[in-house]
Design an enzyme around this catalytic site. Sequence first.
Site, PDB file in Angstrom:
ATOM      1  N   SER A 225     -60.124  -4.525 -49.118  1.00  0.00           N
ATOM      2  CA  SER A 225     -59.614  -5.873 -48.910  1.00  0.00           C
ATOM      3  C   SER A 225     -60.730  -6.884 -49.084  1.00  0.00           C
ATOM      4  O   SER A 225     -61.907  -6.586 -48.853  1.00  0.00           O
ATOM      5  CB  SER A 225     -59.035  -6.017 -47.498  1.00  0.00           C
ATOM      6  OG  SER A 225     -60.088  -6.047 -46.536  1.00  0.00           O
ATOM      7  N   ASP A 226     -60.364  -8.094 -49.526  1.00  0.00           N
ATOM      8  CA  ASP A 226     -61.296  -9.189 -49.352  1.00  0.00           C
ATOM      9  C   ASP A 226     -61.481  -9.364 -47.846  1.00  0.00           C
ATOM     10  O   ASP A 226     -60.632  -8.962 -47.043  1.00  0.00           O
ATOM     11  CB  ASP A 226     -60.767 -10.468 -49.999  1.00  0.00           C
ATOM     12  CG  ASP A 226     -61.874 -11.465 -50.309  1.00  0.00           C
ATOM     13  OD1 ASP A 226     -62.986 -11.320 -49.760  1.00  0.00           O
ATOM     14  OD2 ASP A 226     -61.625 -12.395 -51.092  1.00  0.00           O
ATOM     15  N   TRP A 227     -62.572  -9.980 -47.463  1.00  0.00           N
ATOM     16  CA  TRP A 227     -62.934 -10.042 -46.050  1.00  0.00           C
ATOM     17  C   TRP A 227     -61.953 -10.939 -45.282  1.00  0.00           C
ATOM     18  O   TRP A 227     -61.943 -12.156 -45.453  1.00  0.00           O
ATOM     19  CB  TRP A 227     -64.370 -10.536 -45.908  1.00  0.00           C
ATOM     20  CG  TRP A 227     -65.397  -9.451 -45.884  1.00  0.00           C
ATOM     21  CD1 TRP A 227     -66.361  -9.287 -44.941  1.00  0.00           C
ATOM     22  CD2 TRP A 227     -65.579  -8.366 -46.804  1.00  0.00           C
ATOM     23  NE1 TRP A 227     -67.136  -8.170 -45.215  1.00  0.00           N
ATOM     24  CE2 TRP A 227     -66.669  -7.578 -46.351  1.00  0.00           C
ATOM     25  CE3 TRP A 227     -64.909  -7.958 -47.963  1.00  0.00           C
ATOM     26  CZ2 TRP A 227     -67.112  -6.440 -47.019  1.00  0.00           C
ATOM     27  CZ3 TRP A 227     -65.344  -6.823 -48.630  1.00  0.00           C
ATOM     28  CH2 TRP A 227     -66.429  -6.076 -48.155  1.00  0.00           C
ATOM     29  N   GLY A 228     -61.088 -10.278 -44.496  1.00  0.00           N
ATOM     30  CA  GLY A 228     -60.072 -11.006 -43.757  1.00  0.00           C
ATOM     31  C   GLY A 228     -58.744 -11.130 -44.481  1.00  0.00           C
ATOM     32  O   GLY A 228     -57.875 -11.880 -44.049  1.00  0.00           O
TER      33      GLY A 228
END
Length: 750
Positions: A225-228
């Site tokens: 995932s992208d961060w968050g």
Amino acid sequence: MTDVSDLTLEEKAALTSGASFWYTKPIDRLGVPSIMVTDGPHGLRKQREGGDHLGLGDSVPATCFPPAVGIGSSWDVDLIGRVGAALGAETSIENVAVLLGPGINIKRSPLCGRNFEYLSEDPIVSGVLGAAYVNGVQSQGVGTSLKHFAANNQEFDRMRASSDVDPRPLREIYLRGFERVVKDAQPWTVMCAYNRVNGVYASEDPWLLTQVLRDDWGFEGLVVSDWGAVNDRVVGLPAGLDLEMPSSGGVTDAQLVAAVRAGTLDEKSLDIAAGRVLDLVRTSQEGAGRVAGPLDVDAHHALAREAAGRSIVLLRNDGGILPLRRDAKLAVIGAFAGNPRYQGAGSSLIHPTRLDTALEEIRALADAEVPYAAGFGLSAVTTDDENAALRDEAVAVAAGADTVVLFLGLPARLESEGYDREDIDLPAEQLALLDAVLAVNPNVVVVLSNGGVVALPFAGRVPAIVEAWLLGQAGGGGTADVLFGVVNPSGKLAETIPLRLADSPAFLDFPGEFGHVRYGEGLFVGYRWYDARRFEVAFPFGHGLSYTTFAYGEPAASVNAAGDIEVTLDVTNTGAASGREIVQVYTSLPGSAVQRPVRELKGFASVALDAGETRAVTITVRRADLAYWDIRVDGWVVEGGTYTVETAASSRDLRGATTVEVVADDVRVPLSRESSIGDVLENPVAGPLLQAALAQMMAGLEGLQSVMPEGVDMSKMMNSLPIGRIAMLAGDQAPPEMIDALIAAGNAPQ
């Protein structure tokens, strides 16, 4: 080596989320180590031990190479591969497993605040150069993360907005570059984006993460995932999301365990994801330590300078004002000359090993003293009176010079990750400075420092414009090299520079509203839009001048055994200086059955030539890149016919053309009662049967034909009629049984 079967349910869940901001979780019981991943893409942003958790303010020194907006303008696979290998070496030296890059999202709008981190408005350029980056980095035993997957083309509301894209532009424009990188380079990881795609979060989309990425393209790595970016991990994991970053503090791990025990999540999905994390750890351990330190700072800085010089685009050079003479009486004006803007703001912010300024490097190459004036302030709090005083000082300096090198651009506050730009204009105080300098000295070379394109209303009033983008830590030296002719500029625009923002393709549909952004321009992104609308532009896609000239021979095109088109031509350096030309190949299909742009880039080559040298150049256009996405069969289709193949120095500087016959794919469109008569007539089996039936029907409609105005073609009128409704005209001559038999015959295996 540890296998998934060795893990407990809790360990499997834990393994599929981060231990902290940059590390994966270890499984100490089984000797599974934690590995570190960290931001790129144009340098290594590794957090120091004990630094802030983001690593923004205290990262280890690393070479800051030109960001994608710069190096994408090189159009050079070899150069980007060498930069990638250097990045991979620095990553390995610092014991980082994965460098988070490249970013290859399409530059849909010039307003996107993160355009500095992306390569192009064109998927072929993005895909070819992105693959070169991945291959270069991964040659050093470390991984990459291809991002941001997918249709992540703005910063506004980026964590919620739905990119609503029709199937053809989604496949042909926004996914095509990702497909190229996956198939040609197999990045270790792919990073899913924050946004939704057609209403579904990218982190929860099985169509995107599994059907397209793995089943269609054959991706073998891990999806992070992208961060968050994780909205619901229990939904995302079976969709194809393998690793959540950063750590959720164990919250989502517990959710996975609870879902498995409740029977709402199949443990096999968790096994698959955990297995992919183990594979990533295993692969990273096999490559660990391939490059021994310490870092050769000087060698990497020299490469950064070479890359910077090759990234610069010479937009205009009237009267041969460039290259500058070393003994010329010069003046340098503009705050960016002494206080360079060399990278974008946000997660890609690199702590450089050193930093050149253009002012110092120009002075180093010039024989005489070079006076300097800032001309304007870079701070948002600089007052009008302060700017006026700086402007007056600059005018005095300009008046005493033979040639003025004027640095203009966008202050960092105007473009950044996290928000989009409001316009494409240079600040008013800079335009006022330009006017004032031109009033006392017409010999002005404008050098631009910007991460996204800017409007150039003054283009016709200055003899030279150098698009120097954001060029990394050695950008000052690279710029000076080009200005004095140490390096002959060879960069080409990887995005169109429009005359006005209102002319741009997404102007009416950016950035959307109420959580949705409609990609209403469809296929017509970038030059495809400007060419189709016949809009004048400031400088077209692919444009870039040199200090020498190039002649193109007549092209020839043929189809090879693999079905690809081989385009060959001679290119000659007709000037007095060695140089490099980016030869571009565009294709079109006159009379196509589907909507297409006027022409589309399908291949290119960077060709170095000594003065007077001629070289035979071959550029391969892949058959797959000729295909369009056929919504009738939900697949790629190469349309047969006589293709026009054009060789060009830009999308609007066409140097030669030829044609080539391409054989069509054998496509059978499934027939149904909703199929039009025209669709049925195109079917090789049902068509002749229907043709015979229509002849009888038309004979029965002679009365209707007789009352029609002369020249009206009844058969054309009927072509769009659904076959299931033909009884409306033909009555008993077209019973349902006959229609069903036609459809069955057309759909029968052949």
